[in-house]
Scaffold this motif. Sequence first.
Motif, short mmCIF file in Angstrom:
data_model
loop_
_atom_site.label_atom_id
_atom_site.label_comp_id
_atom_site.label_asym_id
_atom_site.label_seq_id
_atom_site.Cartn_x
_atom_site.Cartn_y
_atom_site.Cartn_z
N PRO A 168 8.37 1.71 7.87
CA PRO A 168 8.53 1.45 9.31
C PRO A 168 8.11 2.63 10.17
O PRO A 168 7.55 2.44 11.27
CB PRO A 168 10.03 1.17 9.44
CG PRO A 168 10.44 0.68 8.10
CD PRO A 168 9.62 1.48 7.13
N GLY A 197 4.49 2.57 10.61
CA GLY A 197 4.10 1.59 11.62
C GLY A 197 4.25 2.13 13.02
O GLY A 197 3.36 1.94 13.87
N LEU A 198 5.36 2.83 13.30
CA LEU A 198 5.53 3.43 14.63
C LEU A 198 4.51 4.54 14.85
O LEU A 198 3.97 4.68 15.96
CB LEU A 198 6.95 3.99 14.78
CG LEU A 198 7.21 4.67 16.13
CD1 LEU A 198 7.08 3.69 17.29
CD2 LEU A 198 8.59 5.33 16.14
N ARG A 237 1.25 3.19 16.07
CA ARG A 237 1.29 2.76 17.47
C ARG A 237 1.35 3.96 18.41
O ARG A 237 0.68 3.98 19.46
CB ARG A 237 2.50 1.87 17.69
CG ARG A 237 2.52 1.17 19.04
CD ARG A 237 1.41 0.13 19.19
NE ARG A 237 1.67 -1.02 18.33
CZ ARG A 237 0.79 -1.47 17.44
NH1 ARG A 237 -0.39 -0.88 17.27
NH2 ARG A 237 1.06 -2.52 16.70
N ALA A 278 15.91 -1.25 14.60
CA ALA A 278 14.59 -1.84 14.38
C ALA A 278 14.70 -3.05 13.46
O ALA A 278 14.25 -3.04 12.32
CB ALA A 278 13.63 -0.79 13.80
N THR A 326 14.82 -3.01 19.17
CA THR A 326 13.40 -3.00 19.51
C THR A 326 12.62 -4.16 18.89
O THR A 326 11.50 -4.44 19.31
CB THR A 326 12.74 -1.70 19.03
OG1 THR A 326 12.82 -1.64 17.60
CG2 THR A 326 13.42 -0.49 19.63
N TRP A 360 9.93 -2.92 12.90
CA TRP A 360 8.74 -2.06 12.91
C TRP A 360 7.88 -2.42 11.71
O TRP A 360 8.26 -2.18 10.56
CB TRP A 360 9.14 -0.59 12.85
CG TRP A 360 9.88 -0.11 14.06
CD1 TRP A 360 10.30 -0.84 15.13
CD2 TRP A 360 10.29 1.23 14.32
NE1 TRP A 360 10.96 -0.06 16.03
CE2 TRP A 360 10.97 1.23 15.56
CE3 TRP A 360 10.18 2.42 13.62
CZ2 TRP A 360 11.52 2.39 16.12
CZ3 TRP A 360 10.73 3.58 14.17
CH2 TRP A 360 11.37 3.56 15.42
N THR A 361 6.73 -2.96 11.98
CA THR A 361 5.85 -3.42 10.91
C THR A 361 4.57 -2.61 10.89
O THR A 361 3.99 -2.33 11.94
CB THR A 361 5.50 -4.91 11.12
OG1 THR A 361 6.70 -5.68 11.12
CG2 THR A 361 4.59 -5.42 10.00
N GLY A 365 7.63 -4.86 17.65
CA GLY A 365 8.67 -3.84 17.61
C GLY A 365 8.15 -2.43 17.78
O GLY A 365 8.76 -1.62 18.49
N THR A 366 7.04 -2.09 17.13
CA THR A 366 6.53 -0.72 17.25
C THR A 366 6.00 -0.45 18.64
O THR A 366 6.11 0.67 19.15
CB THR A 366 5.43 -0.45 16.21
OG1 THR A 366 4.38 -1.43 16.35
CG2 THR A 366 5.98 -0.50 14.79
N ALA A 387 9.07 0.20 20.86
CA ALA A 387 9.66 1.51 20.58
C ALA A 387 8.77 2.64 21.09
O ALA A 387 9.26 3.62 21.67
CB ALA A 387 9.89 1.66 19.08
#
Length: 405
Positions: free
Chosen positions: A16, A19-20, A23, A199, A218, A221-222, A391-392, A395
């Motif tokens: 996760p 993933g963030l 982004r 998340a 959020t 997170w993918t 989600g990402t 966030a």
Amino acid sequence: MRVVLATYGSRGDVQPLAGLAVRLREFGAEVRVCAPPDREFAELLAGVGVELVPVGQSVRDLVTGPRPAPSDLPKRAAALVAQFYDAVMGAAGPGDAVVATGLFPAAAGARSAAEKLGLRYTYLALQPTVLPSAQHRPFEYPIQPYPPEVTDNKALWDLNIGAMNALFGEAVNTHRASVGLPPVDNVRDHVLADRPWLATDPVLDPWQQSAGLDVVQTGVWTLPDERPLPADLVAFLDAGEPPVYVGFGSMPLSGAKEAARVAVEAVRAQGRRVLLGRGWAELAQVDDASDCFVVGEVNQQALFPRVAAVVHHGGAGTTTTAARAGAPQVVVPQIVDQPYWAGRVAASGIGVAHDGPTATVDSLSAALKEALTPETRARATAVAATIRTDGTTVAAKLLLDAVRE
């Protein structure tokens, strides 16, 4: 600006953050990830162009090696606090932000480093049972059990403060004193801070706010996975009806050979082919029959839409990936938050929660029979269409907007 992401845990804790990180970089931020030095984590982050700051011992070695004695916990906790403090101090600088998750002492060390540097700090929960709520129990450390007569969730969360102080208070406050920071009398709430992030997907995990804690959900997170499936796996999938996938991720199973045998027999009892995920348990084929195939680390985002059902341990990441794919699930929970996710899968109607961590041929076959019904498949398909994928993005925007205030 730079964002330092910190975790100590399995792939479900590291992916996760990757993933963030992707982004955040798209929005112009520099990102470093402080995480265990396992090769698979380094390769995962390198694959998306994110720098790994290796911290501590290999998690795979820790999980699959000799089980540490409970008496070793204070020493191991103190080491993680110091290691993550040093790592974040070395990775961060003025004006940066710190986001921490994973094992509690690691997050505590990151929190102290952020405080020492005067940086914005956010605690990230990848599952809800670490966040106080009247809607669920706190998870229980075996060496700090709750009194069996206490069943009220609020009372259990009050007891959780004392349990966390008993387990980690000395390690956290001894280290804080050594770096010139004042002691804290409630280490749990100190690490969670006032506005933690959660998340998880609001459909799979409908969070309800509780007094005193402003949780920001959020969405999950993918990290998008574009890897193709291996040619031999594709050939197996194409050769017959969709198989049932069985995998336990980074969970070590004390009887992996027996678990594989049980899984194969239970799936065959439903007239289905078997796809075994090797995982850290090293599941392996039990015979030479052509209806069984073993696969290593693989793109589950591409695989799960092609299977009849997913049998797994109930990690947050696997649960969500299977839900997004519309694949019915059988969850055989092992530890920590996994019983919670098993319950959510059952309550959502997208699968079955197995009763306990050890399956038999009969118990797993019965669970699969229910999961493979057209009704469960239809419900899983319907829920899949509601799972959020932003989600990402949510966030990253929250973090960057907060830092720029």
